[in-house]
Design an enzyme around this catalytic site. Structure first.
Site, PDB file in Angstrom:
ATOM      1  N   SER A  21      21.638 -13.770  26.594  1.00 40.91           N
ATOM      2  CA  SER A  21      22.712 -13.039  27.261  1.00 40.91           C
ATOM      3  C   SER A  21      23.931 -13.928  27.214  1.00 40.91           C
ATOM      4  O   SER A  21      23.879 -15.065  27.670  1.00 40.91           O
ATOM      5  CB  SER A  21      22.363 -12.765  28.727  1.00 40.91           C
ATOM      6  OG  SER A  21      21.388 -11.766  28.815  1.00 40.91           O
ATOM      7  N   GLU A  51      14.992  -9.137  24.170  1.00 40.44           N
ATOM      8  CA  GLU A  51      16.190  -9.871  24.583  1.00 40.44           C
ATOM      9  C   GLU A  51      15.915 -11.372  24.544  1.00 40.44           C
ATOM     10  O   GLU A  51      15.011 -11.872  25.207  1.00 40.44           O
ATOM     11  CB  GLU A  51      16.572  -9.455  26.014  1.00 40.44           C
ATOM     12  CG  GLU A  51      17.768 -10.195  26.552  1.00 40.44           C
ATOM     13  CD  GLU A  51      17.943  -9.989  28.068  1.00 40.44           C
ATOM     14  OE1 GLU A  51      17.496  -8.947  28.581  1.00 40.44           O
ATOM     15  OE2 GLU A  51      18.513 -10.884  28.706  1.00 40.44           O
ATOM     16  N   ARG A  65       7.024 -11.996  28.964  1.00 39.08           N
ATOM     17  CA  ARG A  65       7.595 -12.277  30.285  1.00 39.08           C
ATOM     18  C   ARG A  65       6.730 -13.327  30.960  1.00 39.08           C
ATOM     19  O   ARG A  65       5.592 -13.068  31.304  1.00 39.08           O
ATOM     20  CB  ARG A  65       7.646 -11.004  31.139  1.00 39.08           C
ATOM     21  CG  ARG A  65       8.346 -11.188  32.480  1.00 39.08           C
ATOM     22  CD  ARG A  65       8.303  -9.917  33.320  1.00 39.08           C
ATOM     23  NE  ARG A  65       9.010  -8.825  32.681  1.00 39.08           N
ATOM     24  CZ  ARG A  65      10.329  -8.613  32.800  1.00 39.08           C
ATOM     25  NH1 ARG A  65      11.053  -9.400  33.533  1.00 39.08           N
ATOM     26  NH2 ARG A  65      10.903  -7.615  32.175  1.00 39.08           N
ATOM     27  N   ARG A  83      10.296 -15.273  23.421  1.00 36.64           N
ATOM     28  CA  ARG A  83      10.461 -14.040  22.642  1.00 36.64           C
ATOM     29  C   ARG A  83      10.917 -14.354  21.228  1.00 36.64           C
ATOM     30  O   ARG A  83      10.625 -13.591  20.291  1.00 36.64           O
ATOM     31  CB  ARG A  83      11.445 -13.115  23.344  1.00 36.64           C
ATOM     32  CG  ARG A  83      10.907 -12.632  24.689  1.00 36.64           C
ATOM     33  CD  ARG A  83      11.942 -11.905  25.477  1.00 36.64           C
ATOM     34  NE  ARG A  83      11.473 -11.574  26.823  1.00 36.64           N
ATOM     35  CZ  ARG A  83      12.270 -11.210  27.810  1.00 36.64           C
ATOM     36  NH1 ARG A  83      13.589 -11.113  27.603  1.00 36.64           N
ATOM     37  NH2 ARG A  83      11.783 -10.933  28.996  1.00 36.64           N
ATOM     38  N   ARG A 113      11.024 -18.847  36.627  1.00 35.27           N
ATOM     39  CA  ARG A 113      11.401 -17.582  37.259  1.00 35.27           C
ATOM     40  C   ARG A 113      10.186 -16.938  37.893  1.00 35.27           C
ATOM     41  O   ARG A 113       9.159 -16.779  37.246  1.00 35.27           O
ATOM     42  CB  ARG A 113      12.019 -16.638  36.222  1.00 35.27           C
ATOM     43  CG  ARG A 113      13.276 -17.248  35.628  1.00 35.27           C
ATOM     44  CD  ARG A 113      14.014 -16.287  34.725  1.00 35.27           C
ATOM     45  NE  ARG A 113      15.198 -16.976  34.190  1.00 35.27           N
ATOM     46  CZ  ARG A 113      16.069 -16.436  33.345  1.00 35.27           C
ATOM     47  NH1 ARG A 113      15.884 -15.178  32.953  1.00 35.27           N
ATOM     48  NH2 ARG A 113      17.110 -17.116  32.916  1.00 35.27           N
TER      49      ARG A 113
END
Length: 425
Positions: free
Chosen positions: A352, A349, A277, A391, A262
């Site tokens: 999802s 997070e 991140r 994470r 990403r």
RNA sequence: GGAGAGGUGGCUGAGCGGCUGAAAGCGCCCGCCUGCUAAGCGGGUAUAGGGUUUAUAGCUCUAUCGAGGGUUCGAAUCCCUCCCUCUCCGCCA
């Protein structure tokens, strides 16, 4: 993709959906207007084609009968030019309409909470004990560096900032996490393991919804016009692109561990410390193709499958349901799983879990034949991380650290890692 | 990268300028028949879009035989470009 018919019949609902997702409802007007133009052209050109078809057949009959067809042929030659010109205009108009249609996000499910930012997300549940860090406790970055699990400088040297290099026990721990999660989802939850390509075509990323809007978020290999996958959702969902599935085979459940890439464009300077991140990371992804009649039950079970990972690792987490404004382009409903990182002091997070309904299968022409109607229909797709490792690792370290500087690993992981504790150097 | 073969409906597979939206078979659906099952017999069965319509029913028109161009009154069929699959050769982890 939202079908044109739905936009025609329920423009207000789609306007509301656009507004919910923070986009301009004016797109609906543009679409309806282009649709009118397309239909006007369509009526004209189809009439001419019908005429051409009947006369051409007549010419065939005349020739076989040995009579003169010259008059008809001349008339049709003139008509052919008009058809060609109109066809071109029609095509351009349809392409413009298509472009607009691809910009329409999926509509949020009625059950999703209203709101525009993460602050409006709805707390669903939580699990485990949130711990208070001791005065000497280190955060994820310092633990990673002090225990020599990740060499951020080396990764930056090789590629750049945001490309972590796992070393020694860190590399092994990463491997242990991936293996543990894959084994859990395949052996206990019935997912078929897949090891997919890491590059995807334009058509594939269009199906899942990264294109056309999020091209800037992906790494593109310009030479071949391919994209490094931002998630294994892309290859897994496209596994059946263009196919007609067997109704009896549903739900189809796939799991893959893959690297994810990403660009995180627009988020420079945020969360740069440690693994919060990064541009490349590993993730175990779950994708299901399900019967549209039970996709929301399947979403709950998918979420359970992802939550199981966190429970087995004994890590405290909470589940939030995203409000409409926080939903991704393609999602109708989404739960986030967030791990508690006591020293960083935040909920991270790691997953999802979303229902895309028929949004992706429509774009990708993935269908199945319903036995009740005999008609083709679109299965619903769901996906969820189960889960992303950076994470997860961060939370694992912060929660597992002990006063002597070591980190105790959850029992579920010990056999995979080959030790119970990561000792300080 | 080089040479060749091929891409047709849910699947297999014919067709190679008009009578082909597409033979045949499989599968599926309905009916018949036979104690049950199997077999057999008859019929049906593509998708998308437009128009008409209360209608996602019918009727009708258009498009679709890998994708895009071209030739022609007319293309699944002829020509060009591209993509994909398979076989052989080369290169390579």
């Amino acid at each position: 993709m939202i079908p044109l018919k739905v936009i025609r019949q329920e423009p207000d609902r789609i306007r509301a959906a656009l507004a919910d997702k923070g986009e301009s409802p004016a797109l609906v007007e543009s679409i309806l207007e282009q649709d009118r133009a397309v239909r006007a052209l369509l009526g004209e050109v189809e009439g001419l084609k019908a005429q051409r078809n009947t006369v051409s057949q007549e010419i065939g009959r005349q020739k076989r009968a040995g009579s003169d067809a010259a008059e008809n042929i001349a008339a049709m030659a003139a008509l052919a030019d008009r058809v060609k010109a109109l066809d071109k205009r029609l095509q351009e108009q349809q392409a413009a309409l298509e472009l607009d249609l691809l910009q329409v996000p999926n509509a949020p499910h009625p059950s999703t909470p209203a709101g525009s930012t993460a602050a409006d997300n709805r707390a669903v549940s939580s699990w485990g004990e949130v711990t208070q860090p001791g005065p000497e406790a280190k955060d994820q970055h310092d633990l990673l560096v002090d225990l020599a699990l990740v060499d951020f400088a080396a990764g930056a040297r090789i590629t750049g900032q945001g490309f972590p290099l796992y070393t020694g026990r860190g590399a092994k721990l990463e491997r242990a996490l991936l293996n543990f999660m894959l084994d859990l989802q395949t052996a206990e939850h019935g997912y078929l393991e897949v090891l997919p390509p890491l590059l995807a075509s334009r058509a594939s990323t269009l199906t899942t919804g990264q294109l056309p809007k999020l091209e800037e978020d992906m790494y593109r290999v310009g030479q071949d016009d391919l994209f490094l996958i931002p998630t294994a959702e892309v290859p897994l969902t496209n596994l059946h692109r263009g196919q007609v599935l067997e109704e009896a085979a549903l739900p189809l459940k796939y799991v893959a561990a893959s690297a994810c890439f990403r660009r995180e464009a627009g988020s420079y300077g945020k969360d740069t410390r440690g693994l919060l991140r990064v541009h490349q990371f590993n993730k175990v992804e779950l994708v299901k193709f399900v019967h549209p009649d039970h996709s929301y039950d399947e979403l709950e079970s998918l979420r359970e499958d992802a939550e199981t990972v966190l429970r087995r690792l004994g890590l405290p987490y909470r589940v939030v349901e995203l409000c409409r404004g926080d939903l991704s382009f393609a999602a109708a409903k989404c739960y986030d799983l967030e791990l508690h990182a006591p020293v960083t002091g935040r909920w991270l997070e790691v997953s999802s879990c979303s229902n895309f309904e028929a949004f992706q299968t429509r774009r990708g022409h993935i269908r199945f034949r319903r036995s009740d109607t005999g008609k083709l229909d679109y299965p619903h797709t769901l996906n969820g991380s189960g889960v992303a490792t950076p994470r997860l690792l961060a939370a694992l370290l912060e929660n597992g650290q002990q006063p002597d500087g070591s980190v105790r690993l959850p029992a579920a992981l010990q056999s995979y890692f080959g030790a119970e504790v990561i000792e300080p150097l």
